[in-house]
Design a protein around this motif. Structure first.
Motif, PDB file in Angstrom:
ATOM      1  N   PRO A  66       0.829  -1.206   0.000  1.00  0.00           N
ATOM      2  CA  PRO A  66       0.000   0.000   0.000  1.00  0.00           C
ATOM      3  C   PRO A  66       0.867   1.260   0.000  1.00  0.00           C
ATOM      4  N   PHE A  67       0.555   2.172  -0.881  1.00  0.00           N
ATOM      5  CA  PHE A  67       1.393   3.363  -1.031  1.00  0.00           C
ATOM      6  C   PHE A  67       1.368   4.237   0.217  1.00  0.00           C
ATOM      7  N   THR A  68       0.213   4.329   0.847  1.00  0.00           N
ATOM      8  CA  THR A  68       0.119   5.145   2.061  1.00  0.00           C
ATOM      9  C   THR A  68       0.955   4.542   3.187  1.00  0.00           C
ATOM     10  N   GLU A  69       0.986   3.218   3.251  1.00  0.00           N
ATOM     11  CA  GLU A  69       1.773   2.529   4.273  1.00  0.00           C
ATOM     12  C   GLU A  69       3.269   2.741   4.027  1.00  0.00           C
ATOM     13  N   MET A  70       3.669   2.628   2.781  1.00  0.00           N
ATOM     14  CA  MET A  70       5.072   2.869   2.437  1.00  0.00           C
ATOM     15  C   MET A  70       5.478   4.289   2.783  1.00  0.00           C
TER      16      MET A  70
END
Length: 619
Positions: free
Chosen positions: A389-393
């Motif tokens: 997930p981009f937000t998690e990264m």
């Protein structure tokens, strides 16, 4: 930030400075003096006069990281011999509590701090920023009498809970060196510069490069732009590099329209000497009103101009995000224990998308070239973790395993921006796109009003369409890979075979048709090899010595320039080639004929989507 990797062909608002801050006497001020006149062991001294302290102990810090770098660099490691004194000159007890912090005892009597600052450029290993090196555009150079790259976050520290106070910076420097910056110098002498800013962020956000004066200025729609260059041997100048930069920035301003309100912008270009211990982290770092760029000096003018256009176009678009649209994590950046925002897809991704979209929008590249760039990003993104997930990264980008996926902000991040743009175009019948969204977000928030990280998706959905919100949840905060072909199809673009021009001097992507005589330095067409359309059409033969093309002479010293220049040749361009054949000089006049490779790519095929496609690329 944009980091570049160079190969054989070198393929790598917050508020404008508030002048009234210099007139406004705040109750608390940290006074800083940096002495560039006296260099000792490649270090310079910094003197801090602190604001009034309360309590018995105070902690003084240098940043662990700074906005835009996304790496833990620990600037405290650059500090030597830190000392604290009271009004009588008596030294106070200090203790280093971690790599970036010093506890000072009896702080009520603290009158002054002094320390020496090391540079970073001449100690870089080239192993990569965030590992052994600080990314060069965020680093420090101390080259006595010649160049000082003053990234203030490496020179100036701050006290606990004292980053929102006024900072008064005085820099003592040789009269022969000019300090290029977007800050306003209130001292008119030639050896002292004085800058006043409202808070620590404004200080770190404004780099200063001191060098022998080599700069150009121009104005675009009321924005004054300063372009300053440091070239160790003087082989490159601001004047020769200005045309490409000016053309690019005028196109960017035209693309952005009213969303950009900067009145000042500075581009600092440092060219490193690869033959000496010098900067190796090539690329750029954005600031609200400036960009710091580092490239190797040995790059030919044409290649340097192209790379400068690409990185500056990316960094300048950061005046939209995160500089004008950002979360509380950025507005109230914690330099000691940084907490990262979830939205690198917007800060870096949308910025990188704009850096490509504006070029087709303003006619600097054609639609096929734009599609090819996006196709390349799809390929590059596929080599990274497409289910993370981009937000998690983004929120965890400083630590493993997320930091190894950081480069995806320039690949998948840009593609996220493209898909959102396409959704908005389709739903609005071509009337709006992602630039319209960014203008609305800028108006909603702006320089001094951050958003809550968890509320951004809802606000974007409110300003656009439910389909945009669904996309964000599914593909940005979710683990599902993006089906790019379905989004291209909405704009009439489909996947298929495309023709890619091959460099006329190369047999495939890397094998040359030309070689060099190391004794005479002459460029020679390789004998006994099957030549391509370009050479056959002009009647060139193996063994011919290429002396000049279009009246410009070439040899071993300038062969790289020739390769780069040939990248720009188009079919049917007029061309003149001066050769020597059997020791007889002659000039051949003709037209360029290119060879093409077939590859998978994207092209416009669905004419029923012509209006949407045009609004997407030209609207």
């Amino acid at each position: 930030m944009k980091k570049l990797i160079l190969s054989i062909v070198f393929i790598l608002a917050v508020s404008n400075f508030n002048a009234t801050a210099q007139k406004k006497a705040l109750k608390e001020v940290e006074k800083v003096t940096i002495d560039l006149n006296h260099v000792k062991d490649d270090k310079v001294m910094v003197t801090i006069i602190p604001p009034k302290m309360v309590g018995n102990d105070v902690v003084f810090h240098l940043p662990k990281t700074v906005p835009g770098t996304y790496s833990a660099d620990n600037y405290g490691k650059l500090i030597d011999d830190l000392k604290a004194f009271d009004k009588t000159g008596k030294e106070l007890k200090t203790a280093k509590t971690d790599e970036n912090s010093w506890k000072i005892s009896n702080s009520k009597s603290l009158s002054k701090i002094t320390y020496w600052v090391n540079d970073t450029f001449d100690t870089e290993t080239g192993k990569g920023f965030g590992k052994d090196d600080i990314f060069s555009p965020a680093g420090i150079n101390i080259l006595e009498g010649k160049n000082f790259m003053v990234n203030n976050h490496g020179f100036v520290g701050y006290f606990d809970n004292k980053t929102e106070i006024n900072f008064n910076l005085t820099i003592l420097h040789p009269a022969t060196l000019f300090g290029a910056t977007s800050l306003i110098d209130s001292d008119k002498s030639t050896t002292v510069d004085n800058f006043v800013v409202a808070r620590y962020f404004d200080l770190t956000d404004n780099p200063i490069m001191y060098a022998k004066p080599d700069y150009e200025t121009f104005t675009v729609d009321g924005m004054q732009i300063l372009f300053s260059v440091y070239s160790p041997t003087g082989i490159h100048t601001a004047k020769e590099l200005l045309p490409d930069l000016e053309k690019t920035m005028r196109a960017q301003k035209a693309f952005l329209g009213s969303i950009n309100t900067n009145k000042r912008y500075t581009v600092l270009l440092y060219l490193s000497d690869v033959k000496q211990p010098d900067a190796k982290g090539y690329g750029a770092l954005e600031h609200h009103t400036s960009t710091t760029v580092v490239f190797p000096e040995l790059m030919p003018k044409e290649a340097l101009g192209e790379q400068l256009k690409d990185v500056v176009s990316h960094e300048f678009f950061h005046t939209v995000t995160p500089l004008s649209i950002h979360s509380k994590e950025i507005q109230y950046f914690d330099y000691t224990n940084p907490k990262m925002s979830k939205h690198l897809w917007m800060y870096e991704g949308v910025t990188e998308y704009f850096a490509n979209l504006f070029q087709v929008n303003q006619g600097l590249i054609d639609a096929d070239a734009f599609y090819e760039r996006m196709a390349t990003k799809i390929t590059n993104a596929s080599s990274l973790n497409d289910t993370m997930p981009f937000t998690e990264m983004s929120a965890n980008v400083l630590v493993d395993p997320y930091k190894d996926q950081y480069l995806n902000v320039y690949e998948k991040g840009a593609l996220i921006g493209m898909c959102i743009d396409i959704i908005i175009r389709e739903k609005s019948n071509g009337q709006r796109g992602i630039l319209d969204l960014m203008k609305k977000l800028s108006k909603e928030y702006g320089v001094n009003k951050p958003f809550n990280d968890d509320e951004l998706f809802g606000k974007i959905t409110q300003l656009t369409y439910p389909e945009v919100g669904e996309f964000l949840i599914t593909y940005v905060s979710g683990k599902t890979p993006i089906p790019y072909e379905s989004y291209f199809a909405k704009m009439g673009v489909t996947k298929g075979k495309i023709q890619i021009p091959v460099n006329p001097l190369l047999k495939d992507r890397s094998t040359p048709y030309i070689t060099v005589n190391p004794t005479t330095k002459e460029i020679i067409v390789i004998p006994s090899t099957e030549l391509n359309n370009f050479m056959n059409n002009l009647g060139l033969k193996g063994g011919d010595v290429i002396m000049a093309i279009n009246n410009k002479p070439y040899n071993l010293d300038t062969i790289y320039d020739l390769i780069i220049e040939s990248q720009n040749w188009k079919t049917d361009d007029a061309i003149s080639v001066k050769i020597k054949r059997d020791n007889v000089e002659q000039t051949i006049n003709g037209k360029v004929k290119l060879n093409f490779d077939e590859a998978q790519g994207y092209k416009f095929t669905d004419t029923s989507k012509q209006v949407l496609n045009t609004s997407w690329l030209k609207g």
